[in-house]
Motif scaffolding. Structure first.
Motif, PDB file in Angstrom:
ATOM      1  N   SER A  49       0.824  -1.206   0.000  1.00  0.00           N
ATOM      2  CA  SER A  49       0.000   0.000   0.000  1.00  0.00           C
ATOM      3  C   SER A  49       0.856   1.252   0.000  1.00  0.00           C
ATOM      4  O   SER A  49       2.025   1.231   0.401  1.00  0.00           O
ATOM      5  CB  SER A  49      -0.916   0.030   1.233  1.00  0.00           C
ATOM      6  N   MET A  50       0.222   2.337  -0.461  1.00  0.00           N
ATOM      7  CA  MET A  50       0.749   3.672  -0.236  1.00  0.00           C
ATOM      8  C   MET A  50      -0.127   4.283   0.849  1.00  0.00           C
ATOM      9  O   MET A  50      -1.355   4.268   0.742  1.00  0.00           O
ATOM     10  CB  MET A  50       0.695   4.517  -1.503  1.00  0.00           C
ATOM     11  N   LEU A  65      -1.119   8.005 -11.572  1.00  0.00           N
ATOM     12  CA  LEU A  65      -0.080   8.998 -11.822  1.00  0.00           C
ATOM     13  C   LEU A  65       0.267   9.774 -10.554  1.00  0.00           C
ATOM     14  O   LEU A  65       1.430  10.122 -10.322  1.00  0.00           O
ATOM     15  CB  LEU A  65      -0.532   9.968 -12.915  1.00  0.00           C
ATOM     16  N   VAL A  66      -0.723  10.052  -9.726  1.00  0.00           N
ATOM     17  CA  VAL A  66      -0.481  10.749  -8.456  1.00  0.00           C
ATOM     18  C   VAL A  66       0.408   9.897  -7.551  1.00  0.00           C
ATOM     19  O   VAL A  66       1.337  10.397  -6.910  1.00  0.00           O
ATOM     20  CB  VAL A  66      -1.818  11.092  -7.762  1.00  0.00           C
ATOM     21  N   HIS A  67       0.161   8.610  -7.507  1.00  0.00           N
ATOM     22  CA  HIS A  67       1.006   7.702  -6.721  1.00  0.00           C
ATOM     23  C   HIS A  67       2.454   7.748  -7.206  1.00  0.00           C
ATOM     24  O   HIS A  67       3.386   7.781  -6.397  1.00  0.00           O
ATOM     25  CB  HIS A  67       0.471   6.270  -6.819  1.00  0.00           C
ATOM     26  N   ARG A  68       2.626   7.744  -8.523  1.00  0.00           N
ATOM     27  CA  ARG A  68       3.988   7.793  -9.060  1.00  0.00           C
ATOM     28  C   ARG A  68       4.673   9.105  -8.688  1.00  0.00           C
ATOM     29  O   ARG A  68       5.869   9.129  -8.377  1.00  0.00           O
ATOM     30  CB  ARG A  68       3.949   7.628 -10.576  1.00  0.00           C
ATOM     31  N   GLY A  69       3.918  10.194  -8.709  1.00  0.00           N
ATOM     32  CA  GLY A  69       4.483  11.485  -8.331  1.00  0.00           C
ATOM     33  C   GLY A  69       4.904  11.522  -6.880  1.00  0.00           C
ATOM     34  O   GLY A  69       5.986  12.037  -6.539  1.00  0.00           O
ATOM     35  N   GLY A 104     -10.794  19.540  13.396  1.00  0.00           N
ATOM     36  CA  GLY A 104     -10.956  18.982  12.060  1.00  0.00           C
ATOM     37  C   GLY A 104      -9.943  19.437  11.044  1.00  0.00           C
ATOM     38  O   GLY A 104     -10.082  19.124   9.859  1.00  0.00           O
ATOM     39  N   SER A 105      -8.895  20.139  11.463  1.00  0.00           N
ATOM     40  CA  SER A 105      -7.852  20.546  10.523  1.00  0.00           C
ATOM     41  C   SER A 105      -6.709  19.532  10.567  1.00  0.00           C
ATOM     42  O   SER A 105      -6.405  18.966  11.627  1.00  0.00           O
ATOM     43  CB  SER A 105      -7.325  21.941  10.852  1.00  0.00           C
ATOM     44  N   ILE A 106      -6.079  19.312   9.420  1.00  0.00           N
ATOM     45  CA  ILE A 106      -4.974  18.355   9.341  1.00  0.00           C
ATOM     46  C   ILE A 106      -3.698  19.070   9.769  1.00  0.00           C
ATOM     47  O   ILE A 106      -3.188  19.940   9.063  1.00  0.00           O
ATOM     48  CB  ILE A 106      -4.853  17.789   7.917  1.00  0.00           C
ATOM     49  N   LYS A 107      -3.191  18.694  10.929  1.00  0.00           N
ATOM     50  CA  LYS A 107      -2.026  19.378  11.500  1.00  0.00           C
ATOM     51  C   LYS A 107      -0.736  18.928  10.824  1.00  0.00           C
ATOM     52  O   LYS A 107       0.158  19.729  10.564  1.00  0.00           O
ATOM     53  CB  LYS A 107      -1.953  19.110  13.004  1.00  0.00           C
ATOM     54  N   GLU A 108      -0.631  17.637  10.542  1.00  0.00           N
ATOM     55  CA  GLU A 108       0.546  17.115   9.852  1.00  0.00           C
ATOM     56  C   GLU A 108       0.182  15.797   9.188  1.00  0.00           C
ATOM     57  O   GLU A 108      -0.809  15.151   9.543  1.00  0.00           O
ATOM     58  CB  GLU A 108       1.715  16.926  10.811  1.00  0.00           C
ATOM     59  N   TYR A 109       0.983  15.427   8.220  1.00  0.00           N
ATOM     60  CA  TYR A 109       0.758  14.169   7.512  1.00  0.00           C
ATOM     61  C   TYR A 109       2.079  13.692   6.933  1.00  0.00           C
ATOM     62  O   TYR A 109       3.036  14.464   6.810  1.00  0.00           O
ATOM     63  CB  TYR A 109      -0.256  14.350   6.379  1.00  0.00           C
ATOM     64  N   ARG A 110       2.124  12.427   6.590  1.00  0.00           N
ATOM     65  CA  ARG A 110       3.272  11.910   5.854  1.00  0.00           C
ATOM     66  C   ARG A 110       2.821  10.745   4.982  1.00  0.00           C
ATOM     67  O   ARG A 110       1.856  10.035   5.304  1.00  0.00           O
ATOM     68  CB  ARG A 110       4.409  11.491   6.782  1.00  0.00           C
ATOM     69  N   PHE A 111       3.517  10.577   3.873  1.00  0.00           N
ATOM     70  CA  PHE A 111       3.253   9.476   2.953  1.00  0.00           C
ATOM     71  C   PHE A 111       4.394   8.475   3.039  1.00  0.00           C
ATOM     72  O   PHE A 111       5.556   8.865   3.210  1.00  0.00           O
ATOM     73  CB  PHE A 111       3.141   9.998   1.516  1.00  0.00           C
ATOM     74  N   TYR A 112       4.070   7.210   2.925  1.00  0.00           N
ATOM     75  CA  TYR A 112       5.109   6.190   2.900  1.00  0.00           C
ATOM     76  C   TYR A 112       4.557   4.887   2.302  1.00  0.00           C
ATOM     77  O   TYR A 112       3.364   4.586   2.432  1.00  0.00           O
ATOM     78  CB  TYR A 112       5.664   5.920   4.301  1.00  0.00           C
ATOM     79  N   PRO A 113       5.427   4.129   1.636  1.00  0.00           N
ATOM     80  CA  PRO A 113       5.023   2.799   1.160  1.00  0.00           C
ATOM     81  C   PRO A 113       5.000   1.839   2.338  1.00  0.00           C
ATOM     82  O   PRO A 113       5.864   1.906   3.221  1.00  0.00           O
ATOM     83  CB  PRO A 113       6.109   2.434   0.151  1.00  0.00           C
ATOM     84  N   ALA A 114       3.998   0.964   2.361  1.00  0.00           N
ATOM     85  CA  ALA A 114       3.841   0.079   3.522  1.00  0.00           C
ATOM     86  C   ALA A 114       3.319  -1.280   3.084  1.00  0.00           C
ATOM     87  O   ALA A 114       2.896  -1.481   1.944  1.00  0.00           O
ATOM     88  CB  ALA A 114       2.882   0.715   4.529  1.00  0.00           C
ATOM     89  N   VAL A 115       3.372  -2.203   4.022  1.00  0.00           N
ATOM     90  CA  VAL A 115       2.680  -3.475   3.864  1.00  0.00           C
ATOM     91  C   VAL A 115       1.631  -3.525   4.960  1.00  0.00           C
ATOM     92  O   VAL A 115       1.909  -3.228   6.125  1.00  0.00           O
ATOM     93  CB  VAL A 115       3.651  -4.684   3.936  1.00  0.00           C
ATOM     94  N   ILE A 116       0.374  -3.853   4.577  1.00  0.00           N
ATOM     95  CA  ILE A 116      -0.721  -3.860   5.542  1.00  0.00           C
ATOM     96  C   ILE A 116      -1.389  -5.230   5.546  1.00  0.00           C
ATOM     97  O   ILE A 116      -1.139  -6.079   4.676  1.00  0.00           O
ATOM     98  CB  ILE A 116      -1.765  -2.763   5.239  1.00  0.00           C
TER      99      ILE A 116
END
Length: 759
Positions: free
Chosen positions: A369-370, A594-598, A380-392
């Protein structure tokens, strides 16, 4: 290749000086071993000539050798097909711009005439039935303005057909007095296609067939076809879908190279594929979808963080791990653009080995997964986030109704299911928080009734029922919105070119029309010349309890543009986001892939080029419209078939659209629309008022308006045209009556003044 190397190579092959003067010589020599003059250079020389030129004279001027002659003729031919060049009656090369010619695409009309939509934009040009005899819907042409028709429209004369685009046509085969012909299912192809006896194959009269056009129509000749496929009876099970696939040119069979690549994929996640990924299999993530869903591309998890808010984890199937740029799967995915969902059948963007297997977050199996891992504040505001490849590891496959039954207390989960409840309850609390933030942001929430068809054993509709959306649907919707917003922000901040989901506000013309319409009801849309989504949301809130809210909401919705995919971030008006993109459905939507690739490129410290993204955005927007048109056709056919047994029945309904030729009425309870033709409105001359969405009787003053309540009788259901005709029995209540009733009731209750404000 460097300039020095190019010159050395040119000297070696003794390239004439006039060829070296080509501004695009460097580009051409990189592409071809023996480069021809570029298209741009040919156009430049013809422009400098100032008059039509013989092809042989141009070839001589450019020192085209005998070995190059055939390739040069091919290039000139390609330029003619693309509308860059044309031959006049003396067979001289001409520039269309110098001849005041317009290049465009033919738009056929069922009544035999047509239009040309210019490639450069602007108003369409009218094509008479005589001109349409030379072409079919979709063909590309060069036309000259020949005058004006009696309605004041520019009328065109076809100078040259650049390209015949219809190679195969689906329709019904007929045989009358020994002459075979096809009537196309696409009513924009008005001409019959002749099918000589030797070309009919095994086709029987009345059957649905596909023909290959072996001779295109001309000024004095008909199109001729050859039957290549016999689909069967028009009313056969699933025939409506088979027709729609071919009518709209939807790819529905995967090429052998795609099937081969899909078959070579493993049937489970391999250990080597987990390398470099975060392992979050311990998180009790779940998928929540409809009962009939088969591809699960998103899983969610939520935990409360005390006063800090919530941690929301959205995991999306990592399709980009298996589908690489320009491989067979990627090429086919781009061509399809998206999955298409028909009643009882899905045409997937990717083969089932991926869409229902490796890239479906099925329960109790490892999946790549991404992940978008977010911290959402208590407001309800997003204070922080991060993206990473994972196994779920999805702990459960849940349905919307199941989750809502548990959360609402209607059903008590069993012991195993109860272990998931704390996380589901956290999701519910997060949803309430995000909902408040949505309202504060001013996102527009147009209410609508979704329907679902129920089928009998023969594949025909036995009932049409409303889909009841509960809060479990909205929980997942808000989670996906949050992940999409983070994706757009991540790409924007890191200056990674991407396809955004763009939804622009109303044009000045539509805004003026909307305000004029609302003023008649004593309503006003705030926001001046550039209203915000908040202004629309405020007006929707104001009208939500009015009996005529359906009318007002429909007019508001029609004032907005359609959403498209574009590399130019212009924001999403309806959702009130400054930037928005699609991240959550790479199984079924190519832009999401395409968004995932970016995102992966940014994580690696790389940057993908943005070249060509505009064209990809246009293509994916078109495939989306293509899918909508195809599913709409299938729905219309099924509903028409359903109404055949109800001829003569009477129903109550609401006027859902008003046109110059009548009004459409949506029947209550069964959610089917039909046309009340203008001739059925009464003994009067009725005139259409587009701005007011109304038909007005000249003598009687009788008005029929969008939103009026009427009673109709079903007169006709023609499955060949998918058209349902109604006759008007009586007007139950007009939209104006409903508004007046609402106003009087509120005034008596003391909750409103004449101007509409609360006390």
């Amino acid at each position: 290749m460097s300039t020095n190397k190019s010159r050395s190579r040119a000297a070696k092959h003794k390239i004439p000086a006039i060829r070296l003067a080509d501004p695009f010589y460097e580009r051409e020599i990189e592409r071809y071993e023996s480069p021809l003059p570029s298209r741009e250079y040919i156009l430049q020389l013809l422009t400098e000539a100032g008059c039509p030129v013989e092809a042989d004279a141009l070839a001589e001027q450019l020192h085209i050798t005998d070995d190059e002659r055939e390739l040069f003729q091919r290039r000139l031919g390609a330029m003619q097909r693309d509308g860059q060049l044309m031959l006049n009656r003396k067979r001289l090369l001409c520039l269309p711009d110098k001849l005041d010619l317009i290049k465009g695409r033919v738009e056929g009309h069922p009544d035999g005439f047509g239009f040309v939509a210019p490639d450069e934009g602007g108003d369409d040009l009218f094509l008479s039935p005589k001109e349409m005899h030379r072409v079919l819907h979709g063909d590309k042409v060069l036309v000259r303005v020949a005058g004006f028709d009696r309605r004041g429209r520019r009328e065109a004369k076809i100078v040259e057909v650049l390209e015949h685009v219809n190679q195969f046509v689906v329709g019904r085969y007929y045989l009358e007095e020994g002459i075979g012909f096809l009537i196309a299912e696409n009513r924009r192809i008005n001409q019959d296609i002749l099918v000589p006896a030797g070309n009919a194959g095994a086709a029987q009269p009345g059957q649905v067939v596909t023909v290959e056009i072996v001779a295109q129509p001309g000024a004095h000749s008909e199109a001729i076809g050859r039957v290549t496929e016999v689909l069967g009876s028009y009313t056969g099970p699933g025939m409506e879908i088979e027709i729609a696939l071919r009518k709209h040119d939807l790819p529905y069979v995967f090429p052998p190279e795609v099937e081969k690549q899909a078959a070579a994929l493993p049937n489970k996640v391999l250990k080597k594929d987990m390398a470099g990924r975060e392992d979050i299999r311990h998180l009790p993530m779940v998928t929540i979808d409809g009962e009939t869903a088969r591809d699960f591309d998103d899983a969610v998890y939520c935990e409360p963080l005390g006063r800090s808010g919530f941690r929301l984890v959205v995991a999306i199937a990592d399709v980009s791990h298996y589908v690489k740029p320009h491989d067979a799967l990627d090429t086919e995915g781009y061509e399809r653009g998206n999955s298409v969902y028909f009643p009882r059948r899905v045409i997937p963007m990717l083969p089932e080995a991926l869409s229902n297997g490796l890239c479906s977050l099925n329960p109790q199996v490892d999946r790549l997964s991404m992940v978008c891992d977010m911290q959402v504040s208590s407001t309800g505001s997003i204070k922080e986030y991060r993206f990473y490849p994972a196994v779920i590891f999805s702990h459960a496959r849940l349905t919307y109704n199941q989750v809502w039954d548990w959360l609402s207390g209607a059903v008590k989960p069993d012991a195993e299911q109860a272990e998931l409840m704390p996380h589901l309850q956290a999701l519910d609390k997060l949803f309430r928080t995000l909902l408040k933030a949505r309202a504060k942001r001013g996102a527009i929430d147009f209410g609508s009734t979704e329907t679902q068809m129920q089928f009998d054993d023969d594949g025909k509709i036995k009932a049409i029922v409303p889909v009841i959306r509960n809060d479990a649907h909205r929980i997942i919707e808000e989670c996906m919105l949050a992940a999409n917003v983070c994706a757009s922000d991540y790409l924007h901040v890191n200056e990674q070119p991407a396809l955004f989901r763009v939804h622009e506000g109303p044009t000045p013309e539509k805004l003026a029309a909307l305000r004029g319409f609302m003023a008649e009801f004593g309503l006003d849309l705030t926001g001046g010349d550039k209203p915000h989504a908040k202004d629309y949301a405020a007006l929707l809130e104001k009208i939500k309890d009015r009996p005529d809210h359906g009318l007002l909401q429909t007019v508001m919705l029609r004032s907005l543009k359609q959403a498209v995919y574009s590399p130019d971030n212009k924001g999403h008006f309806g959702l009130a986001y400054e930037a928005y993109t699609h991240f959550t459905s790479p199984i079924r939507c190519y832009p999401d892939l395409l968004v995932h690739r970016g995102i992966k490129a940014v994580l690696k410290g790389e940057k993908l080029p943005g070249k060509g993204l505009a064209e990809v955005g246009v293509h994916c927007s078109l495939t989306e419209r293509r899918a909508d048109d195809a599913t709409r056709d299938v729905d219309a056919w099924l509903k028409t078939y359903f109404m055949q047994d109800r001829i003569g029945d009477e129903y109550d309904g609401t006027v859902s659209a008003v046109t110059s030729f009548g009004m459409f009425v949506a029947i209550d309870d069964i959610f089917i629309e039909g046309l009340v033709h203008v001739s059925e409105l009464g003994q009067d001359y009725f005139h259409y008022d587009q701005a007011k969405h109304m038909m007005l009787g000249e003598r009687t003053g009788k008005r029929y308006r969008l939103g009026d309540r009427v009673r109709i009788k079903v007169m006709r259901a023609d499955i060949e045209t998918s058209k349902i005709d109604f006759a008007l029995v009586e007007t139950v209540e007009t939209a104006d009556d409903a508004a007046d009733t609402s106003f009087v009731a509120k005034k008596k209750s003391g909750r409103t003044k004449a101007c509409g404000h609360r006390k």
